[in-house]
Design an enzyme around this catalytic site. Sequence first.
Site, PDB file in Angstrom:
ATOM      1  N   ILE A  47       4.784  13.570  -7.353  1.00  0.00           N
ATOM      2  CA  ILE A  47       6.229  13.591  -7.551  1.00  0.00           C
ATOM      3  C   ILE A  47       6.630  12.969  -8.882  1.00  0.00           C
ATOM      4  O   ILE A  47       7.471  13.503  -9.607  1.00  0.00           O
ATOM      5  CB  ILE A  47       6.920  12.849  -6.390  1.00  0.00           C
ATOM      6  CG1 ILE A  47       6.673  13.567  -5.070  1.00  0.00           C
ATOM      7  CG2 ILE A  47       8.417  12.714  -6.647  1.00  0.00           C
ATOM      8  CD1 ILE A  47       7.139  12.787  -3.859  1.00  0.00           C
ATOM      9  N   GLY A  48       6.028  11.831  -9.205  1.00  0.00           N
ATOM     10  CA  GLY A  48       6.375  11.150 -10.449  1.00  0.00           C
ATOM     11  C   GLY A  48       6.045  11.969 -11.675  1.00  0.00           C
ATOM     12  O   GLY A  48       6.808  11.998 -12.648  1.00  0.00           O
ATOM     13  N   TYR A 201      -4.799  -5.437  11.393  1.00  0.00           N
ATOM     14  CA  TYR A 201      -4.122  -4.741  10.300  1.00  0.00           C
ATOM     15  C   TYR A 201      -3.928  -3.281  10.664  1.00  0.00           C
ATOM     16  O   TYR A 201      -4.867  -2.597  11.072  1.00  0.00           O
ATOM     17  CB  TYR A 201      -4.946  -4.845   9.020  1.00  0.00           C
ATOM     18  CG  TYR A 201      -4.308  -4.156   7.837  1.00  0.00           C
ATOM     19  CD1 TYR A 201      -3.141  -4.660   7.268  1.00  0.00           C
ATOM     20  CD2 TYR A 201      -4.855  -2.994   7.297  1.00  0.00           C
ATOM     21  CE1 TYR A 201      -2.537  -4.039   6.201  1.00  0.00           C
ATOM     22  CE2 TYR A 201      -4.265  -2.367   6.215  1.00  0.00           C
ATOM     23  CZ  TYR A 201      -3.103  -2.891   5.659  1.00  0.00           C
ATOM     24  OH  TYR A 201      -2.504  -2.267   4.601  1.00  0.00           O
TER      25      TYR A 201
END
Length: 290
Positions: A47-48, A201
């Site tokens: 996207i960037g 986690y």
Amino acid sequence: MLQAARYLLGSPGASGFGSKSTAEEVTAACPDLGSLTAIITGATSGIGAETARVLAKRGARVVIPARSVKAAEDMRARILAECPGADVLVLHLDLSSLASVRAFARRFLSLGLPLHLLINNAGKFSHGQLALSEDGVEMTFATNYLGHFLLTKLLLGRMVETAAATGVQGRIVNVSSSVHGWFSGDWADYLQLVTRRKIPYDATQAYAVSKLANVLHTKELAARLQEMGADVTVNCVHPGIVRTRLNRDREGLVTDLVFVLLSKLLKTIPQVINLRCRPPHLPLIKPGPS
């Protein structure tokens, strides 16, 4: 339900564009953007990268901060190959390091450039065990939220000054995700327990917490900008489900099957950059009346 269906099918909204409109289509009628300077994090891929390419093509000066300067230089070369006259600047930045964020901000500010657009796009999804940044922060949170928070804080003064001097409204875009709604509870307590290894986690929960923090940051910053009377808006955007590198890293039978089944509904990278046409389940957040 009807609104969501229209969105998925790409039906045009009030702006005249839909979810399948591309960045090039949306910006086709824009005047030359040669007077604008934009910083885009995570602009070496996905996207960037498409955001950087289209803004550069429209004339904007684009700053690409990246942990890998080589990857950023490669992206700059690709943009210049398509747009020989593009103004693209590469600077080192590791968002997971607060020292690196401060060094980047000092370097950029020392250049004396204006700043009209800050697009906080870079994102990380951990695929292994718990990892901590050099500052002792869970890595996903450090990269997706904390680094962007500090970057925005350090550059906000320049954005406010630029808007006042040029009369051009400044814009901050925080790329979040609807996944932010997958977490409920005290996120600060959760991060503390995870960091101390008091609870197992969970990479998805960690990602959701980081995206929730993006949304909360946007809402608070919007209120503060309004109080300041600054001509700068801040927007929080859910880009939709796109097969970027973030998702491709999770290859596997189930992942591939899901993408095959949903392929007709998923956005391409060029389509996701149309930030004016937002999904109905994550409204645009900005100061003042919408």
